[in-house]
Scaffold this motif. Structure first.
Motif: not given
Ligand code: C2O
Ligand code: CU
Ligand code: CU
Length: 488
Positions: A123-126, A135-138, A141-147, A166-169
């Motif tokens: 994911n993308i955190h600003g 919008i913050d991207g915590g 807010n996942k972006i899966l492969p291909g998404e 990135p900001h995935l736990k």
């Protein structure tokens, strides 16, 4: 408007190592501990003494004003040569390592389209952006492969140096380490009217500072299996280059420093401890430039500095590697001896001198008043948790109200503390008012003790998209030293 003129050869030599402490008492405390520390110090690379030979890598600039349609960012694995000719496996945004610098403007919106070509979610955190939780991207807010994540960033905050990562736990440390980080620079009408150095890559240079290990010139990948407690490595890497130089005009030069390391803190200084100016903290310009000779920065922090290159041919920016807790026990044992080169600035008289004056007035900061505080909160960072709790994606740790002034007391020990969604002002650091160079807007703080800060939130973060507060040592964050809160 008044300006600082160039100083002619005013080079103050200061006692750079005055803070080194001799602690023979400590030596007696534990012979074992000393042995371990001496061994680990010996293993570290000694700073290269030779002149810089690698030109600085400057991330590509994407200016939102000259874009047609959304900015397209591909998140993918790749390769990068930290040492010329030797490729390492890395990840990057639109390239092998790091990502483009995205310039945005207050009062305008920027569309970005991030596509995940990795084989794992990201994911993308600003970091530093004042935007709603969605919008913050915590971590929610996942972006899966291909998404693809299409985001429109409405910029309403003042000129500042921010970044995305990135900001995935559980995978932030590894993904940032692989190369996923980039700058978001914000400008506004005022910042552009000041005459500050702002020609990208020439006299306005973003520098992301990281530490990495290398074997035969190849970057050691993030340790597989058990996560290290805090990954601190041997070699300083600047924009993916090691011991770089860059040519600059014979005038003022602005460096936008970002500590993008997983866990290491640094103390930056110029060779000979010559003075330079700090002009901005994370969230914006300081009221006026503050002359300093050293600058400590923890992971996540940004500071803009200005170096006067009109009176010197060659200026080396250096970094001391700070121990984990530089005021405490460790500091007494590990001397401040290890320095590595950040960047050699070489003045080139054939380049147009762009900023030959530095304004003395940069910004107006209307302070928050303690008497207006409506809510107080305390954050104690210890044992990989905050206030005794570890991050639980299902638990909202507190609720803040839109526009309400809050006072946060951060008892952070050795942990740099960061929160999303806003910028704060420091009320006190370890019982003292903040130094002039710290009296600016910030979003990350490393008091090495206790700080009191004043802040409020102007954007919504509902349960589905809460904001985070956390330790910015990425391993600690991944291990759960994080909490989440809503703003309504
Ligand atoms: Cu730089 Cu929550 O992050
Ligand atoms: Cu952040
Ligand atoms: Cu921590």
């Amino acid at each position: 408007m008044t300006y600082f003129r160039h100083k002619k050869g005013v080079f103050k030599h200061q006692k750079g190592f005055a803070r080194r402490r001799v602690a023979f008492v400590m030596l007696l405390v534990s012979a074992l501990l000393i042995t371990a520390i001496v061994a680990s110090t010996a293993l570290r690379a000694s700073p290269p003494t030779s002149a810089a030979v690698t030109p600085l890598n400057v991330p590509t600039l994407i200016d939102s004003r000259t874009q047609n349609g959304p900015i397209v960012i591909d998140i993918k694995e790749g390769e990068h040569a930290f040492y010329p000719g030797v490729k390492s496996k890395t990840s990057g945004y639109n390239g092998g390592y790091l990502g483009p610098t995205i310039k945005m403007y207050k009062g305008e919106s920027t569309d970005i389209s991030f596509t995940n070509h990795l084989d794992e979610p990201t994911n993308i955190h600003g970091h530093g952006l004042h935007v709603v939780g969605k919008i913050d991207g915590g971590p929610q807010n996942k972006i899966l492969p291909g998404e693809t994540w299409n985001v429109t960033i409405p910029v309403s905050q003042q000129a500042s140096t921010n970044w995305y990562h990135p900001h995935l736990k559980g995978s932030t440390a590894k993904q940032v380490h692989s190369g996923l980080a980039g700058f978001y620079l914000i400008e506004d009408g005022h910042s552009l009217s000041l005459g500050l150095p702002n020609t990208y890559g020439i006299d306005d240079i973003p520098l992301v500072i990281q530490d990495r290990n290398f074997v035969d010139g190849k970057m050691t990948p993030y340790p597989a299996g058990n996560m290290p407690e805090d990954l601190r490595e041997d070699t300083l890497v600047v924009n993916g280059t090691i011991n770089p130089y860059t040519m600059v005009p014979k005038s003022f030069v602005r460096l936008r420093l970002l500590n993008g390391s997983n866990a290491r803190s640094y103390e930056f200084y110029l060779e000979g401890e010559q003075p330079f100016y700090k002009i901005a903290t994370e969230g914006g310009l300081l009221p006026s430039p503050v002359e300093i000779t050293t600058l400590k920065m923890a992971p996540g922090e940004r500071n803009d500095i200005v170096v006067d290159m009109s009176v010197i041919e060659n200026q080396k920016v250096l970094a001391r590697f700070l121990p984990m807790s530089y005021n405490g026990f460790n500091a007494a044992l590990i001397p401040f001896s290890e320095s590595q080169p950040v960047l050699e600035l070489r003045a080139d008289g054939s380049l147009e001198a762009l900023a030959s004056e530095l304004p003395t007035q940069l910004n107006t900061i209307t302070p928050y008043l303690e008497k207006d505080v409506e809510v107080e909160r305390v954050f104690e960072l210890d044992d990989m948790s905050i206030n005794g709790q570890q991050m639980n994606m299902k638990v909202i740790n507190h609720e803040s109200k839109l526009g309400q002034l809050e006072k946060w007391t951060i008892d952070s020990g050795r942990h740099p503390f960061h929160m999303h969604g806003t910028s704060f002002l420091i009320l006190s650091m370890n019982g003292n008012p903040p130094a002039p160079e710290d009296q600016g807007w910030k979003d990350t703080i490393y008091p090495n003790g206790t700080a009191e800060i004043l802040l409020k939130f102007d954007y919504e973060a509902p349960e589905q998209w809460p904001y985070m507060y956390h330790c910015h040592i990425l391993e600690h964050e991944d291990m759960g030293m994080m909490g989440q809160f809503t703003v309504k």
